[in-house]
Design a protein around this motif. Structure first.
Motif, PDB file in Angstrom:
ATOM      1  N   UNK A  90     -18.873  -2.795   4.609  1.00 22.59           N
ATOM      2  CA  UNK A  90     -19.007  -2.025   3.367  1.00 22.59           C
ATOM      3  C   UNK A  90     -18.555  -2.829   2.155  1.00 22.59           C
ATOM      4  N   UNK A  91     -17.801  -3.882   2.390  1.00 21.75           N
ATOM      5  CA  UNK A  91     -17.320  -4.735   1.311  1.00 21.75           C
ATOM      6  C   UNK A  91     -16.654  -5.965   1.890  1.00 21.75           C
ATOM      7  N   UNK A  92     -16.422  -6.941   1.034  1.00 24.02           N
ATOM      8  CA  UNK A  92     -15.802  -8.201   1.463  1.00 24.02           C
ATOM      9  C   UNK A  92     -14.892  -8.667   0.345  1.00 24.02           C
ATOM     10  N   UNK A  93     -13.654  -8.987   0.689  1.00 26.39           N
ATOM     11  CA  UNK A  93     -12.696  -9.520  -0.289  1.00 26.39           C
ATOM     12  C   UNK A  93     -11.915 -10.656   0.363  1.00 26.39           C
ATOM     13  N   UNK A  94     -11.500 -11.598  -0.460  1.00 29.57           N
ATOM     14  CA  UNK A  94     -10.684 -12.712   0.019  1.00 29.57           C
ATOM     15  C   UNK A  94      -9.224 -12.337  -0.170  1.00 29.57           C
ATOM     16  N   UNK A  95      -8.413 -12.615   0.871  1.00 27.58           N
ATOM     17  CA  UNK A  95      -6.982 -12.323   0.786  1.00 27.58           C
ATOM     18  C   UNK A  95      -6.367 -13.112  -0.366  1.00 27.58           C
ATOM     19  N   UNK A  96      -5.688 -12.428  -1.262  1.00 32.82           N
ATOM     20  CA  UNK A  96      -5.048 -13.123  -2.381  1.00 32.82           C
ATOM     21  C   UNK A  96      -3.877 -13.987  -1.919  1.00 32.82           C
ATOM     22  N   UNK A  97      -3.597 -15.028  -2.699  1.00 35.04           N
ATOM     23  CA  UNK A  97      -2.509 -15.947  -2.359  1.00 35.04           C
ATOM     24  C   UNK A  97      -1.157 -15.472  -2.883  1.00 35.04           C
ATOM     25  N   UNK A  98      -1.155 -14.648  -3.931  1.00 41.61           N
ATOM     26  CA  UNK A  98       0.124 -14.236  -4.525  1.00 41.61           C
ATOM     27  C   UNK A  98       0.388 -12.745  -4.295  1.00 41.61           C
ATOM     28  N   UNK A  99       1.654 -12.388  -4.361  1.00 44.65           N
ATOM     29  CA  UNK A  99       2.084 -11.001  -4.216  1.00 44.65           C
ATOM     30  C   UNK A  99       1.457 -10.127  -5.301  1.00 44.65           C
ATOM     31  N   UNK A 100       1.466 -10.613  -6.537  1.00 46.56           N
ATOM     32  CA  UNK A 100       0.917  -9.832  -7.648  1.00 46.56           C
ATOM     33  C   UNK A 100      -0.588  -9.608  -7.482  1.00 46.56           C
ATOM     34  N   UNK A 117      -2.154  -9.516  -4.641  1.00 45.13           N
ATOM     35  CA  UNK A 117      -2.321  -8.559  -3.541  1.00 45.13           C
ATOM     36  C   UNK A 117      -2.062  -7.134  -4.026  1.00 45.13           C
ATOM     37  N   UNK A 118      -1.059  -6.954  -4.884  1.00 40.05           N
ATOM     38  CA  UNK A 118      -0.813  -5.625  -5.469  1.00 40.05           C
ATOM     39  C   UNK A 118      -2.033  -5.150  -6.249  1.00 40.05           C
ATOM     40  N   UNK A 119      -2.609  -6.032  -7.041  1.00 39.31           N
ATOM     41  CA  UNK A 119      -3.788  -5.668  -7.832  1.00 39.31           C
ATOM     42  C   UNK A 119      -4.963  -5.317  -6.918  1.00 39.31           C
ATOM     43  N   UNK A 120      -5.126  -6.067  -5.841  1.00 46.97           N
ATOM     44  CA  UNK A 120      -6.212  -5.774  -4.904  1.00 46.97           C
ATOM     45  C   UNK A 120      -5.994  -4.424  -4.226  1.00 46.97           C
ATOM     46  N   UNK A 121      -4.779  -4.134  -3.814  1.00 48.63           N
ATOM     47  CA  UNK A 121      -4.475  -2.844  -3.195  1.00 48.63           C
ATOM     48  C   UNK A 121      -4.792  -1.706  -4.169  1.00 48.63           C
ATOM     49  N   UNK A 122      -4.449  -1.869  -5.434  1.00 50.23           N
ATOM     50  CA  UNK A 122      -4.782  -0.848  -6.434  1.00 50.23           C
ATOM     51  C   UNK A 122      -6.295  -0.636  -6.525  1.00 50.23           C
ATOM     52  N   UNK A 123      -7.048  -1.728  -6.520  1.00 54.31           N
ATOM     53  CA  UNK A 123      -8.511  -1.610  -6.599  1.00 54.31           C
ATOM     54  C   UNK A 123      -9.076  -0.966  -5.338  1.00 54.31           C
ATOM     55  N   UNK A 170     -13.962  -6.004   4.846  1.00 53.98           N
ATOM     56  CA  UNK A 170     -13.475  -7.265   5.386  1.00 53.98           C
ATOM     57  C   UNK A 170     -12.503  -7.849   4.373  1.00 53.98           C
ATOM     58  N   UNK A 171     -11.321  -8.221   4.859  1.00 53.48           N
ATOM     59  CA  UNK A 171     -10.295  -8.859   4.036  1.00 53.48           C
ATOM     60  C   UNK A 171      -9.884 -10.123   4.777  1.00 53.48           C
ATOM     61  N   UNK A 172     -10.395 -11.258   4.316  1.00 49.66           N
ATOM     62  CA  UNK A 172     -10.254 -12.506   5.059  1.00 49.66           C
ATOM     63  C   UNK A 172      -9.773 -13.632   4.153  1.00 49.66           C
ATOM     64  N   UNK A 173      -9.216 -14.661   4.752  1.00 45.14           N
ATOM     65  CA  UNK A 173      -8.869 -15.863   3.986  1.00 45.14           C
ATOM     66  C   UNK A 173     -10.118 -16.685   3.702  1.00 45.14           C
ATOM     67  N   UNK A 174     -11.198 -16.421   4.406  1.00 45.69           N
ATOM     68  CA  UNK A 174     -12.430 -17.183   4.250  1.00 45.69           C
ATOM     69  C   UNK A 174     -13.257 -16.683   3.067  1.00 45.69           C
ATOM     70  N   UNK A 175     -13.673 -17.612   2.243  1.00 48.03           N
ATOM     71  CA  UNK A 175     -14.642 -17.284   1.193  1.00 48.03           C
ATOM     72  C   UNK A 175     -15.968 -17.967   1.502  1.00 48.03           C
ATOM     73  N   UNK A 176     -16.110 -18.424   2.738  1.00 49.22           N
ATOM     74  CA  UNK A 176     -17.323 -19.120   3.145  1.00 49.22           C
ATOM     75  C   UNK A 176     -18.543 -18.223   3.110  1.00 49.22           C
ATOM     76  N   UNK A 177     -19.623 -18.780   2.591  1.00 48.43           N
ATOM     77  CA  UNK A 177     -20.864 -18.018   2.446  1.00 48.43           C
ATOM     78  C   UNK A 177     -21.354 -17.469   3.779  1.00 48.43           C
ATOM     79  N   UNK A 178     -21.206 -18.250   4.861  1.00 49.33           N
ATOM     80  CA  UNK A 178     -21.643 -17.780   6.174  1.00 49.33           C
ATOM     81  C   UNK A 178     -20.873 -16.533   6.604  1.00 49.33           C
ATOM     82  N   UNK A 210       0.831  -1.198   0.000  1.00 54.39           N
ATOM     83  CA  UNK A 210       0.000   0.000   0.000  1.00 54.39           C
ATOM     84  C   UNK A 210       0.868   1.251   0.000  1.00 54.39           C
ATOM     85  N   UNK A 211       1.896   1.275   0.849  1.00 51.38           N
ATOM     86  CA  UNK A 211       2.752   2.456   0.964  1.00 51.38           C
ATOM     87  C   UNK A 211       3.606   2.673  -0.287  1.00 51.38           C
TER      88      UNK A 211
END
Length: 145
Positions: free
Chosen positions: A108-118, A120-126, A89-97, A25-26
């Motif tokens: 306000x939103x929910x995203x699954x933590x990405x597995x790769x560095x690239x 994660x960079x794309x998610x930070x940009x979004x 929410x930024x979690x490793x869980x993609x569980x519906x519950x 992010x920084x």
């Protein structure tokens, strides 16, 4: 460029994940101020502490000790002075519950933590493009009870 620093409160007990997220992010957005806490209890304490910068965005993990993300969401959104702070929410869980419960508790939103560095960079940009550019956020510098 925002007219002032953009403040993020990162709530995650995984120190390595938090450090990597902060670094990415920084690198991309040096004007961002990131404060990291390890659980929901520390996050509530931070929000209630006088003199601390009010975050523009809270990025929240779900699975943490002391107070998990679901409990934090319930308590933060029930508090008048914290209710309008967006929480992603930024979690490793993609569980519906977990997804349903998070939105039920006004995430306000929910995203699954990405597995790769690239990825994660794309998610930070979004995240930055949306929360720092595409939406208008509340600007309440001081809230009184």
């Amino acid at each position: 460029m925002p007219e002032r620093s953009f403040h993020v409160l990162l709530v995650d007990d995984e120190i390595a994940d938090a450090e990597l997220f902060t670094e990415i992010f920084m690198e991309a957005f040096p004007e961002v101020q990131i404060r990291h806490v390890l659980n929901g209890r520390e996050a509530l304490d931070h929000l209630d502490r006088a003199g601390t910068a009010r975050p523009d965005l809270i990025i929240l993990d779900l699975n943490m000790p002391v107070m998990n993300g679901h409990d934090f969401l319930q308590r933060a959104k029930a508090h008048d002075t914290h209710r309008d702070i967006p929480i992603l929410v930024l979690s490793t869980s993609s569980g519906e519950d977990d997804v349903q419960r998070s939105y039920h508790n006004f995430a306000s939103g929910y995203a699954v933590k990405p597995a790769s560095y690239q990825d994660l960079q794309a998610l930070v940009d979004r995240i930055s493009g949306y929360w720092q550019g595409a939406v208008i956020l509340p600007r309440i510098e001081q809230v009184t009870d």
